[in-house]
Design a protein around this motif. Structure first.
Motif, PDB file in Angstrom:
ATOM      1  N   UNK A   1       0.824  -1.207   0.000  1.00  0.00           N
ATOM      2  CA  UNK A   1       0.000   0.000   0.000  1.00  0.00           C
ATOM      3  C   UNK A   1       0.856   1.254   0.000  1.00  0.00           C
ATOM      4  N   UNK A   2       1.897   1.261   0.845  1.00  0.00           N
ATOM      5  CA  UNK A   2       2.744   2.438   0.958  1.00  0.00           C
ATOM      6  C   UNK A   2       3.599   2.643  -0.288  1.00  0.00           C
ATOM      7  N   UNK A   3       3.963   1.548  -0.959  1.00  0.00           N
ATOM      8  CA  UNK A   3       4.839   1.665  -2.127  1.00  0.00           C
ATOM      9  C   UNK A   3       4.063   1.849  -3.425  1.00  0.00           C
ATOM     10  N   UNK A   4       2.751   1.670  -3.365  1.00  0.00           N
ATOM     11  CA  UNK A   4       1.951   1.795  -4.580  1.00  0.00           C
ATOM     12  C   UNK A   4       1.866   3.256  -5.001  1.00  0.00           C
ATOM     13  N   UNK A   5       2.138   3.563  -6.286  1.00  0.00           N
ATOM     14  CA  UNK A   5       2.080   4.958  -6.722  1.00  0.00           C
ATOM     15  C   UNK A   5       0.650   5.499  -6.634  1.00  0.00           C
ATOM     16  N   UNK A   6       0.524   6.768  -6.306  1.00  0.00           N
ATOM     17  CA  UNK A   6      -0.782   7.413  -6.258  1.00  0.00           C
ATOM     18  C   UNK A   6      -1.267   7.679  -7.682  1.00  0.00           C
ATOM     19  N   UNK A   7      -2.582   7.955  -7.866  1.00  0.00           N
ATOM     20  CA  UNK A   7      -3.075   8.298  -9.204  1.00  0.00           C
ATOM     21  C   UNK A   7      -2.328   9.477  -9.815  1.00  0.00           C
ATOM     22  N   UNK A   8      -1.971  10.469  -8.981  1.00  0.00           N
ATOM     23  CA  UNK A   8      -1.224  11.615  -9.490  1.00  0.00           C
ATOM     24  C   UNK A   8       0.162  11.199  -9.983  1.00  0.00           C
ATOM     25  N   UNK A   9       0.814  10.292  -9.247  1.00  0.00           N
ATOM     26  CA  UNK A   9       2.134   9.824  -9.662  1.00  0.00           C
ATOM     27  C   UNK A   9       2.060   9.036 -10.966  1.00  0.00           C
ATOM     28  N   UNK A  10       1.004   8.232 -11.116  1.00  0.00           N
ATOM     29  CA  UNK A  10       0.833   7.466 -12.356  1.00  0.00           C
ATOM     30  C   UNK A  10       0.637   8.402 -13.542  1.00  0.00           C
TER      31      UNK A  10
END
Length: 256
Positions: free
Chosen positions: A108-117
């Motif tokens: 969860x913590x390492x998953x990129x956010x929608x903004x990062x994607x």
């Protein structure tokens, strides 16, 4: 794009794994090529057929018996095992739960956010645009030429501004596709540095320009005016790119 180029892309397109930069070209080819469109329908039909319940079978009874025969019999368990099995099971279950929870938190913590994607995809599109011949679909320093060029090609009208007096001349535009969004790419320049400004209708509230962490050596700034979402990408230094964004955000917008 011709059929030879399109055929290797049909399978990843059907699986939703095709790079954004190739989606528009392939979809345009599929509209004009009945043979490739038929090949795509065949792939989609095969994928649908493979998911049908009729292709799944229960294990034969004889196989089930052989597997069960290989399993340890509860009757052979020693009294000592029965005495501490519950504690062992509790400890093992707790340990497994803790490990799963730690893994879940890590993912969860390492998953990129929608903004990062979105930022990553914008940078990838910027890099692809630097390939000779891929930067511009319409070449013009005139905002009155660039803005009308998008009419009929996308379902929105991007704001286009002349920033030549601020030393950020407009050099043209092109169509792009950013993480599921049809985007207008407005191309500006500062000396020899290319600036891609990606624009599409906003789904978020108005926000001030914010610089993201550099991605692959490129600076990214994002903001929204409540109607359009803007992503500026360039190898220009962060200070000058923010200067460009501020000039664009407060400058006079060419009315439709």
């Amino acid at each position: 794009m011709n059929c030879q180029q399109a055929k290797p892309l049909i399978d990843p397109y059907a699986d939703g794994e095709l790079e954004a930069s190739a989606v528009l070209e392939l979809e345009q080819h599929l509209k004009d090529c009945p043979a490739c469109a038929l090949a795509l329908r065949n792939v989609q039909s095969l994928k649908k057929s493979l998911k049908q319940d009729a292709l799944y079978f229960a294990a034969p009874a004889e196989l089930r018996k052989r597997i069960q025969a290989q399993l340890p019999s509860p009757a052979k368990s020693s009294p000592q095992w029965r005495g501490w099995s519950w504690n062992w099971l509790t400890t093992a279950t707790t340990g497994a739960f803790t490990a799963c929870l730690a893994l879940l938190l890590t993912l969860t913590l390492s998953r990129p956010s929608p903004e990062q994607l979105l930022a990553r995809d914008a940078v990838s599109s910027h890099i692809r645009s630097l390939i000779p011949g891929h930067t511009l679909d319409v070449v013009s320093t005139d905002q009155h030429t660039v803005k009308p060029w998008f009419n009929g090609k996308i379902d929105f009208s991007p704001p286009v501004k002349d920033l030549a007096s601020q030393a950020f001349p407009l050099i043209g535009g092109r169509l792009d596709y950013i993480n599921g969004h049809n985007a207008a790419a407005l191309i500006y320049q500062r000396n020899k540095h290319v600036i891609n400004l990606f624009v599409w209708p906003a789904t978020e509230k108005a926000s001030q320009p914010a610089a993201l962490a550099p991605i692959r050596g490129f600076n990214v700034i994002h903001w929204s005016d409540g109607q359009m979402s803007f992503w500026a990408v360039s190898d220009l230094n962060g200070g000058e790119l923010m200067e460009f964004v501020q000039d664009f955000a407060v400058g006079k917008i060419l009315n439709p």
